[in-house]
Scaffold this motif. Structure first.
Motif, PDB file in Angstrom:
ATOM      1  N   ARG A 165      32.932  32.491  44.548  1.00  0.00           N
ATOM      2  CA  ARG A 165      32.859  31.966  43.186  1.00  0.00           C
ATOM      3  C   ARG A 165      32.789  33.092  42.160  1.00  0.00           C
ATOM      4  O   ARG A 165      33.483  33.074  41.155  1.00  0.00           O
ATOM      5  CB  ARG A 165      31.637  31.062  43.057  1.00  0.00           C
ATOM      6  CG  ARG A 165      31.483  30.460  41.680  1.00  0.00           C
ATOM      7  CD  ARG A 165      30.357  29.493  41.682  1.00  0.00           C
ATOM      8  NE  ARG A 165      30.558  28.606  42.807  1.00  0.00           N
ATOM      9  CZ  ARG A 165      30.203  27.344  42.839  1.00  0.00           C
ATOM     10  NH1 ARG A 165      29.600  26.816  41.820  1.00  0.00           N
ATOM     11  NH2 ARG A 165      30.425  26.606  43.887  1.00  0.00           N
ATOM     12  N   GLU A 166      31.954  34.100  42.428  1.00  0.00           N
ATOM     13  CA  GLU A 166      31.797  35.198  41.488  1.00  0.00           C
ATOM     14  C   GLU A 166      33.097  35.994  41.349  1.00  0.00           C
ATOM     15  O   GLU A 166      33.416  36.483  40.265  1.00  0.00           O
ATOM     16  CB  GLU A 166      30.646  36.116  41.911  1.00  0.00           C
ATOM     17  CG  GLU A 166      29.279  35.506  41.734  1.00  0.00           C
ATOM     18  CD  GLU A 166      28.857  34.608  42.902  1.00  0.00           C
ATOM     19  OE1 GLU A 166      29.648  34.458  43.864  1.00  0.00           O
ATOM     20  OE2 GLU A 166      27.751  34.050  42.846  1.00  0.00           O
ATOM     21  N   ILE A 167      33.833  36.131  42.418  1.00  0.00           N
ATOM     22  CA  ILE A 167      35.116  36.841  42.353  1.00  0.00           C
ATOM     23  C   ILE A 167      36.085  36.082  41.469  1.00  0.00           C
ATOM     24  O   ILE A 167      36.788  36.672  40.646  1.00  0.00           O
ATOM     25  CB  ILE A 167      35.683  37.078  43.767  1.00  0.00           C
ATOM     26  CG1 ILE A 167      34.775  38.043  44.518  1.00  0.00           C
ATOM     27  CG2 ILE A 167      37.121  37.597  43.703  1.00  0.00           C
ATOM     28  CD1 ILE A 167      35.066  38.179  45.987  1.00  0.00           C
ATOM     29  N   HIS A 168      36.099  34.770  41.587  1.00  0.00           N
ATOM     30  CA  HIS A 168      36.987  33.972  40.745  1.00  0.00           C
ATOM     31  C   HIS A 168      36.553  34.011  39.281  1.00  0.00           C
ATOM     32  O   HIS A 168      37.394  34.064  38.382  1.00  0.00           O
ATOM     33  CB  HIS A 168      37.063  32.537  41.261  1.00  0.00           C
ATOM     34  CG  HIS A 168      37.643  32.440  42.632  1.00  0.00           C
ATOM     35  ND1 HIS A 168      38.898  32.894  42.946  1.00  0.00           N
ATOM     36  CD2 HIS A 168      37.112  31.992  43.793  1.00  0.00           C
ATOM     37  CE1 HIS A 168      39.129  32.709  44.234  1.00  0.00           C
ATOM     38  NE2 HIS A 168      38.059  32.170  44.767  1.00  0.00           N
ATOM     39  N   GLN A 169      35.238  34.004  39.049  1.00  0.00           N
ATOM     40  CA  GLN A 169      34.746  34.107  37.676  1.00  0.00           C
ATOM     41  C   GLN A 169      35.117  35.467  37.077  1.00  0.00           C
ATOM     42  O   GLN A 169      35.560  35.544  35.929  1.00  0.00           O
ATOM     43  CB  GLN A 169      33.229  33.908  37.638  1.00  0.00           C
ATOM     44  CG  GLN A 169      32.809  32.497  37.946  1.00  0.00           C
ATOM     45  CD  GLN A 169      31.307  32.357  38.124  1.00  0.00           C
ATOM     46  OE1 GLN A 169      30.602  33.343  38.357  1.00  0.00           O
ATOM     47  NE2 GLN A 169      30.812  31.133  38.010  1.00  0.00           N
ATOM     48  N   ALA A 170      34.938  36.520  37.854  1.00  0.00           N
ATOM     49  CA  ALA A 170      35.284  37.859  37.372  1.00  0.00           C
ATOM     50  C   ALA A 170      36.779  37.969  37.128  1.00  0.00           C
ATOM     51  O   ALA A 170      37.212  38.602  36.155  1.00  0.00           O
ATOM     52  CB  ALA A 170      34.827  38.919  38.370  1.00  0.00           C
ATOM     53  N   THR A 171      37.571  37.348  37.982  1.00  0.00           N
ATOM     54  CA  THR A 171      39.027  37.343  37.777  1.00  0.00           C
ATOM     55  C   THR A 171      39.362  36.709  36.433  1.00  0.00           C
ATOM     56  O   THR A 171      40.200  37.216  35.688  1.00  0.00           O
ATOM     57  CB  THR A 171      39.738  36.597  38.923  1.00  0.00           C
ATOM     58  OG1 THR A 171      39.452  37.267  40.151  1.00  0.00           O
ATOM     59  CG2 THR A 171      41.230  36.530  38.705  1.00  0.00           C
ATOM     60  N   GLY A 172      38.686  35.614  36.114  1.00  0.00           N
ATOM     61  CA  GLY A 172      38.902  34.964  34.819  1.00  0.00           C
ATOM     62  C   GLY A 172      38.509  35.857  33.657  1.00  0.00           C
ATOM     63  O   GLY A 172      39.203  35.895  32.624  1.00  0.00           O
TER      64      GLY A 172
END
Length: 128
Positions: free
Chosen positions: A74-81
């Motif tokens: 989840r954090e990786i996807h948030q950081a990607t955003g």
């Protein structure tokens, strides 16, 4: 190691731009999969990818798959955003930037994502 397997088939577990893993199938019979078996294997790989993604992102308090756990992406996807917003690019490029930064600095992708989320790392282009 000795094995009786005569064929190996590897199917990517992919959802959109996310590479989740691979499914490996072995056969005791040499040769390719038949058309119907190939379709079934692809369908099962797709189902496995979705099941694995749901498990990784589960919010069930009785599991170890909580936000912040090493299994959560989840954090990786948030950081990607966040990187996408900083650079004005697209999601695939933002994830590539995160991966490249992690590799170049000897960090894990998760550590790099945490730095972005904690605002210690920003990829906004400099205005020079």
């Amino acid at each position: 190691m000795d094995t009786e397997a005569q064929a190996l088939f590897v199917f990517p577990l992919v959802i959109g731009a996310m590479d989740i893993g691979v499914a490996e199938l072995y056969s005791y019979t040499p040769g390719p999969l038949s058309g119907p078996n190939l379709l079934n294997a692809r369908s099962l790989a797709n189902d496995a990818a979705w099941t694995l993604l749901r498990s990784i992102l589960a919010l069930d308090p009785d599991t170890d798959h909580q936000p912040g756990s090493m299994l959560s992406r989840r954090e990786i996807h948030q950081a990607t955003g966040m990187v996408l917003a900083q650079t004005g690019g697209n999601a695939a490029d933002a994830l590539l930037i995160l991966r490249a930064h992690a590799f170049a600095n000897g960090l894990t992708l998760r550590q790099t994502a945490d730095d972005v989320l904690d605002r210690r790392l920003d990829f906004t282009p400099s205005q020079t």
